[in-house]
Scaffold this motif. Sequence first.
Motif, PDB file in Angstrom:
ATOM      1  N   ARG A 147       0.742  -1.070  -0.074  1.00 23.92           N
ATOM      2  CA  ARG A 147      -0.028   0.175  -0.112  1.00 23.92           C
ATOM      3  C   ARG A 147       0.869   1.372   0.081  1.00 23.92           C
ATOM      4  O   ARG A 147       0.274   2.508   0.178  1.00 23.92           O
ATOM      5  CB  ARG A 147      -0.916  -0.054   1.107  1.00 23.92           C
ATOM      6  N   GLY A 148       2.137   0.978  -0.247  1.00 21.46           N
ATOM      7  CA  GLY A 148       3.257   2.300  -0.394  1.00 21.46           C
ATOM      8  C   GLY A 148       3.937   2.414   0.978  1.00 21.46           C
ATOM      9  O   GLY A 148       4.546   3.424   0.779  1.00 21.46           O
ATOM     10  N   ARG A 149       3.934   1.532   1.631  1.00 19.68           N
ATOM     11  CA  ARG A 149       4.932   1.519   2.903  1.00 19.68           C
ATOM     12  C   ARG A 149       6.086   0.510   2.641  1.00 19.68           C
ATOM     13  O   ARG A 149       5.760  -0.666   2.387  1.00 19.68           O
ATOM     14  CB  ARG A 149       4.307   1.354   4.313  1.00 19.68           C
ATOM     15  N   VAL A 150       7.150   1.037   2.489  1.00 20.18           N
ATOM     16  CA  VAL A 150       8.522   0.075   2.535  1.00 20.18           C
ATOM     17  C   VAL A 150       9.224   0.190   3.852  1.00 20.18           C
ATOM     18  O   VAL A 150       9.313   1.041   4.573  1.00 20.18           O
ATOM     19  CB  VAL A 150       9.416   0.511   1.404  1.00 20.18           C
ATOM     20  N   TYR A 151       9.619  -1.339   4.237  1.00 18.16           N
ATOM     21  CA  TYR A 151      10.220  -1.324   5.563  1.00 18.16           C
ATOM     22  C   TYR A 151      11.859  -1.892   5.007  1.00 18.16           C
ATOM     23  O   TYR A 151      11.842  -2.703   4.251  1.00 18.16           O
ATOM     24  CB  TYR A 151       9.754  -2.485   6.308  1.00 18.16           C
ATOM     25  N   THR A 152      12.633  -1.256   5.876  1.00 17.60           N
ATOM     26  CA  THR A 152      14.058  -1.742   5.680  1.00 17.60           C
ATOM     27  C   THR A 152      14.812  -1.656   7.158  1.00 17.60           C
ATOM     28  O   THR A 152      14.323  -1.217   8.018  1.00 17.60           O
ATOM     29  CB  THR A 152      14.978  -0.709   4.539  1.00 17.60           C
ATOM     30  N   THR A 153      15.764  -2.277   6.915  1.00 13.21           N
ATOM     31  CA  THR A 153      16.808  -2.217   8.275  1.00 13.21           C
ATOM     32  C   THR A 153      18.037  -1.636   8.036  1.00 13.21           C
ATOM     33  O   THR A 153      18.500  -1.543   6.876  1.00 13.21           O
ATOM     34  CB  THR A 153      17.047  -3.631   8.799  1.00 13.21           C
ATOM     35  N   ALA A 154      18.788  -0.781   8.977  1.00  9.49           N
ATOM     36  CA  ALA A 154      19.873  -0.216   8.885  1.00  9.49           C
ATOM     37  C   ALA A 154      20.360  -0.084  10.198  1.00  9.49           C
ATOM     38  O   ALA A 154      19.772   0.393  11.027  1.00  9.49           O
ATOM     39  CB  ALA A 154      19.539   1.456   8.313  1.00  9.49           C
ATOM     40  N   GLY A 155      21.679  -0.349  10.353  1.00  8.56           N
ATOM     41  CA  GLY A 155      22.246  -0.284  11.757  1.00  8.56           C
ATOM     42  C   GLY A 155      21.409  -1.182  12.602  1.00  8.56           C
ATOM     43  O   GLY A 155      21.247  -2.346  12.299  1.00  8.56           O
ATOM     44  N   SER A 156      21.072  -0.858  13.842  1.00  3.52           N
ATOM     45  CA  SER A 156      20.143  -1.625  14.564  1.00  3.52           C
ATOM     46  C   SER A 156      18.708  -0.952  14.761  1.00  3.52           C
ATOM     47  O   SER A 156      17.864  -1.301  15.679  1.00  3.52           O
ATOM     48  CB  SER A 156      20.955  -1.487  16.113  1.00  3.52           C
ATOM     49  N   SER A 157      18.270  -0.605  13.632  1.00  3.33           N
ATOM     50  CA  SER A 157      16.985  -0.125  13.791  1.00  3.33           C
ATOM     51  C   SER A 157      16.118  -0.542  12.618  1.00  3.33           C
ATOM     52  O   SER A 157      16.660  -0.935  11.267  1.00  3.33           O
ATOM     53  CB  SER A 157      16.845   1.492  13.233  1.00  3.33           C
ATOM     54  N   LEU A 158      14.923  -0.769  12.531  1.00  2.00           N
ATOM     55  CA  LEU A 158      13.833  -1.065  11.516  1.00  2.00           C
ATOM     56  C   LEU A 158      13.170   0.269  11.169  1.00  2.00           C
ATOM     57  O   LEU A 158      12.809   1.121  11.959  1.00  2.00           O
ATOM     58  CB  LEU A 158      12.769  -1.712  12.030  1.00  2.00           C
ATOM     59  N   ALA A 182      10.793   2.516   8.508  1.00  2.00           N
ATOM     60  CA  ALA A 182       9.617   2.555   7.743  1.00  2.00           C
ATOM     61  C   ALA A 182       9.654   3.699   6.730  1.00  2.00           C
ATOM     62  O   ALA A 182       9.820   5.128   7.332  1.00  2.00           O
ATOM     63  CB  ALA A 182       8.289   2.806   8.465  1.00  2.00           C
ATOM     64  N   VAL A 183       9.527   3.553   5.496  1.00  5.80           N
ATOM     65  CA  VAL A 183       9.215   4.742   4.534  1.00  5.80           C
ATOM     66  C   VAL A 183       8.037   4.709   3.552  1.00  5.80           C
ATOM     67  O   VAL A 183       7.792   3.641   3.172  1.00  5.80           O
ATOM     68  CB  VAL A 183      10.838   4.296   3.186  1.00  5.80           C
ATOM     69  N   SER A 240       7.764  12.129  -3.320  1.00  9.59           N
ATOM     70  CA  SER A 240       8.819  11.857  -2.875  1.00  9.59           C
ATOM     71  C   SER A 240       8.848  10.773  -1.424  1.00  9.59           C
ATOM     72  O   SER A 240       7.544  10.323  -1.298  1.00  9.59           O
ATOM     73  CB  SER A 240       9.699  12.846  -2.192  1.00  9.59           C
ATOM     74  N   GLY A 241       9.556  10.044  -1.238  1.00 11.48           N
ATOM     75  CA  GLY A 241       9.908   9.202   0.135  1.00 11.48           C
ATOM     76  C   GLY A 241      10.094  10.038   1.458  1.00 11.48           C
ATOM     77  O   GLY A 241      10.712  10.679   1.373  1.00 11.48           O
ATOM     78  N   ARG A 242       9.566   9.529   2.292  1.00 11.36           N
ATOM     79  CA  ARG A 242       9.562  10.216   3.721  1.00 11.36           C
ATOM     80  C   ARG A 242       9.784   8.832   4.768  1.00 11.36           C
ATOM     81  O   ARG A 242       8.931   7.826   4.579  1.00 11.36           O
ATOM     82  CB  ARG A 242       8.354  10.868   4.157  1.00 11.36           C
ATOM     83  N   SER A 243      10.880   8.907   5.665  1.00  9.13           N
ATOM     84  CA  SER A 243      11.325   7.723   6.404  1.00  9.13           C
ATOM     85  C   SER A 243      10.971   7.958   8.115  1.00  9.13           C
ATOM     86  O   SER A 243      10.876   9.209   8.265  1.00  9.13           O
ATOM     87  CB  SER A 243      12.703   7.238   6.095  1.00  9.13           C
ATOM     88  N   ARG A 244      10.854   7.004   8.726  1.00  9.45           N
ATOM     89  CA  ARG A 244      10.379   7.076  10.292  1.00  9.45           C
ATOM     90  C   ARG A 244      11.231   6.137  10.640  1.00  9.45           C
ATOM     91  O   ARG A 244      11.233   4.630  10.404  1.00  9.45           O
ATOM     92  CB  ARG A 244       9.144   6.897  10.449  1.00  9.45           C
ATOM     93  N   ARG A 245      12.180   6.201  11.584  1.00 10.85           N
ATOM     94  CA  ARG A 245      13.116   5.187  12.280  1.00 10.85           C
ATOM     95  C   ARG A 245      12.406   4.770  13.563  1.00 10.85           C
ATOM     96  O   ARG A 245      11.989   5.310  14.306  1.00 10.85           O
ATOM     97  CB  ARG A 245      14.389   5.854  12.703  1.00 10.85           C
ATOM     98  N   PHE A 246      12.460   3.385  13.805  1.00 12.72           N
ATOM     99  CA  PHE A 246      12.049   2.596  15.046  1.00 12.72           C
ATOM    100  C   PHE A 246      13.344   1.963  15.588  1.00 12.72           C
ATOM    101  O   PHE A 246      13.830   0.851  15.147  1.00 12.72           O
ATOM    102  CB  PHE A 246      11.104   1.665  14.541  1.00 12.72           C
TER     103      PHE A 246
END
Length: 199
Positions: free
Chosen positions: A152-163, A165-166, A178-184
């Motif tokens: 539905r337009g949300r992309v998840y990735t891992t980076a370092g020790s975080s999950l 959401a873009v 454009s894309g916008r990210s949120r770090r968990f």
Amino acid sequence: MSGPTRGTIRWQRRLEGATTPGPVVGADGTVFIASNAGVLHALDPADGHDKWIYDTKNPTGGDLSISPVVLPNGTILLPSGEDLIALSPSGRPLWTKAFSVRVTSPASIDGNRVYVGTGDGTVSAVDATAGRAIWTVATGATSYGSVVTDGRGRVYTTAGSSLIAVDDQACFPNRSASGRSRRFPPRPPGAAAPRPRAR
């Protein structure tokens, strides 16, 4: 328990190099498997013989399992080192999109827009027709995982020790393309889980 209670090996196909990448299966049953020697095989599921092969001439090596993806129209997107290569259902090269670092396994919602991550934590949306980058988001940390999408337009990735959401803004009304990210970040032991924000 009814039915067979054990599996049997139907066939085995030896390739020209190790097979760290996992196989994927197309809509018609064709099995796509790339070896670490940089060769993609399109195999007949009946007996494992080659329907066609594509040699990237770019051995990959390493211990990451980076697999191709098959789009609804049959186009195959093959990660190859720092390149993402699009092939027709018959194995003909369509386009190549170059990145600055190693590409991980791509993901797609509808076959028109493809999401791909790279080893430096960058996530990009790519036009599957022409290989043009639509937007790119830098997470700022090394990533070894492949991106996934919720469709539905949300992309998840891992980076370092975080999950991370873009959001692909083009998939949400009244937002830019454009894309916008949120770090968990990791949650400390015993800490309460964050409450989801209303959209």
